[in-house]
Write a protein that holds these residues in place. Structure first.
Motif, short mmCIF file in Angstrom:
data_model
loop_
_atom_site.label_atom_id
_atom_site.label_comp_id
_atom_site.label_asym_id
_atom_site.label_seq_id
_atom_site.Cartn_x
_atom_site.Cartn_y
_atom_site.Cartn_z
N PHE A 20 37.32 27.88 35.96
CA PHE A 20 38.56 27.39 36.56
C PHE A 20 39.50 28.56 36.83
O PHE A 20 39.41 29.62 36.19
CB PHE A 20 39.25 26.40 35.64
N PHE A 21 40.44 28.34 37.76
CA PHE A 21 41.45 29.38 37.97
C PHE A 21 42.44 29.37 36.81
O PHE A 21 43.07 28.34 36.51
CB PHE A 21 42.21 29.16 39.29
N LEU A 22 42.59 30.52 36.17
CA LEU A 22 43.55 30.65 35.07
C LEU A 22 43.94 32.12 34.91
O LEU A 22 43.29 33.02 35.44
CB LEU A 22 42.96 30.10 33.76
N VAL A 23 45.02 32.33 34.18
CA VAL A 23 45.45 33.68 33.83
C VAL A 23 45.78 33.69 32.34
O VAL A 23 46.18 32.67 31.78
CB VAL A 23 46.68 34.14 34.65
N THR A 24 45.61 34.84 31.72
CA THR A 24 45.94 34.98 30.30
C THR A 24 47.23 35.79 30.15
O THR A 24 47.31 36.75 29.40
CB THR A 24 44.78 35.65 29.55
N ARG A 25 48.25 35.35 30.91
CA ARG A 25 49.55 36.03 30.91
C ARG A 25 50.67 35.01 30.70
O ARG A 25 51.43 34.69 31.63
CB ARG A 25 49.75 36.78 32.23
N PRO A 261 49.25 27.06 41.66
CA PRO A 261 48.12 27.79 42.25
C PRO A 261 46.81 27.06 42.03
O PRO A 261 46.56 26.49 40.97
CB PRO A 261 48.14 29.12 41.50
N ALA A 262 45.98 27.04 43.07
CA ALA A 262 44.64 26.43 43.08
C ALA A 262 44.68 24.91 43.08
O ALA A 262 43.62 24.27 43.04
CB ALA A 262 43.81 26.92 41.89
N SER A 280 44.48 30.55 45.04
CA SER A 280 44.06 30.78 43.64
C SER A 280 44.52 32.17 43.21
O SER A 280 43.71 33.06 42.91
CB SER A 280 42.54 30.63 43.52
N SER A 281 45.82 32.35 43.19
CA SER A 281 46.42 33.63 42.81
C SER A 281 47.82 33.37 42.29
O SER A 281 48.67 32.85 43.03
CB SER A 281 46.47 34.58 44.01
N VAL A 290 56.11 28.30 48.70
CA VAL A 290 56.12 27.38 49.84
C VAL A 290 54.96 27.66 50.78
O VAL A 290 54.33 26.75 51.32
CB VAL A 290 57.47 27.47 50.60
N GLY A 291 54.66 28.92 50.98
CA GLY A 291 53.56 29.30 51.87
C GLY A 291 52.26 29.52 51.12
O GLY A 291 51.39 30.28 51.59
N ALA A 292 52.08 28.88 49.97
CA ALA A 292 50.93 29.15 49.11
C ALA A 292 49.65 28.45 49.55
O ALA A 292 48.63 28.60 48.91
CB ALA A 292 51.27 28.75 47.67
N VAL A 293 49.70 27.65 50.62
CA VAL A 293 48.50 26.92 51.07
C VAL A 293 47.53 27.90 51.73
O VAL A 293 47.90 28.65 52.62
CB VAL A 293 48.88 25.80 52.05
N ASP A 294 46.28 27.91 51.28
CA ASP A 294 45.30 28.81 51.91
C ASP A 294 44.15 28.06 52.56
O ASP A 294 43.26 28.67 53.14
CB ASP A 294 44.76 29.82 50.90
N PHE A 295 44.16 26.71 52.45
CA PHE A 295 43.10 25.93 53.08
C PHE A 295 43.67 24.58 53.49
O PHE A 295 44.39 23.94 52.73
CB PHE A 295 41.94 25.72 52.10
#
Length: 375
Positions: A20-25, A261-262, A280-281, A290-295
């Motif tokens: 899955f999309f994740l971050v450890t921050r 994200p994602a 996914s970032s 707002v502009g986070a759509v990539d698909f």
């Protein structure tokens, strides 16, 4: 009505099997919710004034986030749409995050359904899966959650390294002893480029084979079914009235809107059906929520047919043979031959002009879907 999904991407560490999309921050939590507020305001027109059927906090590990952030976002949503006492509000959680005080806090901000990533009630198996909690943690948390929430779901995973049928039966019986309202059963799968995938390729880890996993799945279906849990979706079992409204709405192709994200969305406007997803970032999301759509795509007739087939099979929703003939491109006789073959294998039932998966067919749902899709 509409459902909402929020992807909270933070985890302490990545489990070896997770893709899955994740971050450890976790230090970015406050900035994330600031960006989320911007995205939510920008999407408000898409769900303003509507009744919210369900809200699902997924991830990642939503239980890592202070409940005050959950409360803030729910307050923003309630100023846009209608959240009622009937709205299902689910939060995914790990046992190591859930002390009594945190459970009380989640309950106080409106969460009414907790989905706990138990995975196993055996310490050996938890170590094999790379989980941070112990079996004792899992039991304690489930019992404490059941005292506070009207609906509690637990995840169990089969197919860990070294797992035998007896150990899996122990997990199932331990779950049944606790009596959660909902149990999800997942077969461990190798996802490409995960740590577990790399270890198996190098010969460092060895997992049970497909037949062993199938036996575990059949055992789960039998034991849970005998205990009164309805098998309403391939991986999900629930006591009466406790199915996941969010997940079931998704499988029924009802509208849902994703944030973070994602996150994915599915909206219906007249005859047009649109799917879209965010990047996914975390960095790109924080920079421009707002502009986070990539698909984004408007579904074709063939895509809508294929989705209806695939998703209906997951929940054993009857599929009309007439509907299948209309969408299948290889001819009526070819389709009829396929249906006969699948029925002879015991994977589907055909009754009164409709097709549904059998209990055994759940194991082969992807294969059945592939035979029935439009191409």
């Amino acid at each position: 009505m509409i459902c909402l999904y929020l992807h909270i991407p933070f985890c302490r560490e990545r489990c070896p099997y997770c893709d899955f999309f994740l971050v450890t921050r976790p230090g970015f939590v406050e900035r994330f919710f600031e960006a989320l507020a911007v995205e939510t305001a920008a999407k408000a027109a898409l769900f303003a004034g509507q009744s919210i059927k369900a809200i699902h906090f997924g991830g990642g590990t939503p239980s890592l986030v202070p409940p005050s952030f959950i409360d803030g976002w729910l307050s923003q949503i309630s100023g846009i749409a209608r959240i009622s006492a009937e709205t299902e509000i689910t939060l995914e959680a790990n046992p190591e995050d859930l002390l009594p005080a945190s459970l009380d806090a989640l309950q106080s901000v409106g969460v009414n359904r907790l989905s706990i990533g138990v995975q196993s009630f055996a310490d050996r198996k938890l170590r094999a899966l790379g989980r941070a909690h112990s079996a004792a943690d899992a039991r304690r948390v489930v019992l404490e959650a059941l005292e506070r929430f009207p609906s509690v779901s637990i995840d169990l995973m089969c197919g860990a390294e070294g797992e035998m049928l007896a150990e899996w039966e122990g997990d199932l019986r331990a779950a049944l002893d606790l009596c959660p309202q909902h149990i999800s059963i997942y077969m461990l799968t190798l996802e490409e480029k995960t740590r577990l995938w790399r270890d198996v390729r190098k010969g460092l880890r060895d997992l049970p084979g497909e037949e062993a996993q199938a036996a575990m799945y059949r055992m789960a279906a039998e034991l849970l079914g005998n205990a009164g849990y309805g098998h309403y979706e391939i991986s999900n079992f629930a006591l009466e009235g406790h199915h996941s409204r969010y997940n079931l709405a998704s499988w029924m192709r009802e509208p849902y809107l994703g944030f973070g994200p994602a996150a994915h969305s599915f909206l219906v406007d007249g005859d047009a059906e649109t799917r879209f997803s965010n990047v996914s970032s975390l960095t790109r999301y924080l920079t421009d929520p707002v502009g986070a759509v990539d698909f984004r795509e408007v579904l074709t007739e063939a895509q809508r047919f294929d989705e209806e087939v695939f998703l209906s099979l997951r929940i054993r929703k009857p599929l009309s043979v007439g509907f299948l003939r209309k969408g299948h491109k290889l001819g009526h006789q070819h389709l009829d031959d396929i249906l006969v073959t699948l029925q002879e294998k015991g994977w589907i039932g055909v009754k009164k002009g409709t097709v549904t998966l059998t209990e055994e067919g759940f194991l082969f749902a992807d294969h059945v879907a592939a035979e029935l899709l439009s191409e």
